[in-house]
Design a protein around this motif. Sequence first.
Motif, PDB file in Angstrom:
ATOM      1  N   TYR A 204       8.688  -2.078   4.396  1.00 40.80           N
ATOM      2  CA  TYR A 204       9.803  -1.660   5.230  1.00 40.80           C
ATOM      3  C   TYR A 204       9.521  -0.274   5.795  1.00 40.80           C
ATOM      4  N   VAL A 205       9.875  -0.073   7.041  1.00 37.54           N
ATOM      5  CA  VAL A 205       9.605   1.196   7.709  1.00 37.54           C
ATOM      6  C   VAL A 205      10.226   2.355   6.939  1.00 37.54           C
ATOM      7  N   LYS A 206      11.438   2.187   6.426  1.00 31.37           N
ATOM      8  CA  LYS A 206      12.094   3.268   5.676  1.00 31.37           C
ATOM      9  C   LYS A 206      11.261   3.684   4.469  1.00 31.37           C
TER      10      LYS A 206
ATOM     11  N   ARG B 272       7.918   3.378   4.244  1.00 28.64           N
ATOM     12  CA  ARG B 272       6.737   4.083   4.781  1.00 28.64           C
ATOM     13  C   ARG B 272       7.093   5.519   5.125  1.00 28.64           C
ATOM     14  N   LEU B 273       8.247   5.713   5.760  1.00 34.22           N
ATOM     15  CA  LEU B 273       8.672   7.063   6.138  1.00 34.22           C
ATOM     16  C   LEU B 273       8.916   7.926   4.904  1.00 34.22           C
ATOM     17  N   ALA B 274       9.545   7.357   3.882  1.00 32.04           N
ATOM     18  CA  ALA B 274       9.795   8.094   2.638  1.00 32.04           C
ATOM     19  C   ALA B 274       8.477   8.478   1.974  1.00 32.04           C
ATOM     20  N   LYS B 275       7.503   7.568   2.001  1.00 33.86           N
ATOM     21  CA  LYS B 275       6.188   7.843   1.405  1.00 33.86           C
ATOM     22  C   LYS B 275       5.493   8.982   2.156  1.00 33.86           C
ATOM     23  N   LYS B 276       5.523   8.940   3.490  1.00 34.11           N
ATOM     24  CA  LYS B 276       4.901   9.997   4.289  1.00 34.11           C
ATOM     25  C   LYS B 276       5.594  11.341   4.046  1.00 34.11           C
ATOM     26  N   GLU B 277       6.917  11.300   3.953  1.00 28.94           N
ATOM     27  CA  GLU B 277       7.692  12.523   3.696  1.00 28.94           C
ATOM     28  C   GLU B 277       7.322  13.117   2.350  1.00 28.94           C
TER      29      GLU B 277
ATOM     30  N   ALA C 184       6.178 -11.545  17.383  1.00 32.37           N
ATOM     31  CA  ALA C 184       5.234 -10.485  17.748  1.00 32.37           C
ATOM     32  C   ALA C 184       5.749  -9.121  17.295  1.00 32.37           C
ATOM     33  N   LEU C 185       7.011  -8.824  17.579  1.00 34.26           N
ATOM     34  CA  LEU C 185       7.575  -7.532  17.179  1.00 34.26           C
ATOM     35  C   LEU C 185       7.548  -7.353  15.660  1.00 34.26           C
ATOM     36  N   TYR C 186       7.933  -8.391  14.949  1.00 35.38           N
ATOM     37  CA  TYR C 186       7.932  -8.330  13.484  1.00 35.38           C
ATOM     38  C   TYR C 186       6.511  -8.082  12.966  1.00 35.38           C
ATOM     39  N   SER C 187       5.536  -8.793  13.532  1.00 34.19           N
ATOM     40  CA  SER C 187       4.147  -8.662  13.093  1.00 34.19           C
ATOM     41  C   SER C 187       3.575  -7.285  13.408  1.00 34.19           C
TER      42      SER C 187
END
Length: 136
Positions: free
Chosen positions: A122-124, A126-131, A34-37
């Motif tokens: 990967y969250v990292k 996504r964060l780099a893209k938003k930044e 669940a957490l992964y999804s």
Amino acid sequence: MKFHSRKWVKPEDLNANGTLFGGKVLAWIDEEAALYSIVQLENKKVVTKYMSEINFMSNAQKGDIIEIGIEVVKFGTTSITLNCEVRNKMTHESIVTVDNIIMVNLDDMGNPKPHGKTKVEYVKDRLAKKEKEVSG
């Protein structure tokens, strides 16, 4: 396969045989799936639809540290299919494997909702893209 979490086998996790209770490890697998999804689909409303055959391969004892690995098998329109391995952290001996876990993405009414995902993110990243979008 990436191993995302670890659990310490405690006395309250044991069955009458003194080994890790199957129901406990299945709850840990379900939570990890669940957490992964939720992270992959970017939606807190994700539920378990299906778990395939569960293969108990060895046991775990009190004091063992186990780790839970998840990998994506495929992305559906409203679902994500995962497989899972639970292994002993120190020996890497497999304890349990599950070939298919299907998690379904839901809308606010509890109905299956398309998620638009086609690959692992990967969250990292996504964060780099938003930044990058914010800075110009």
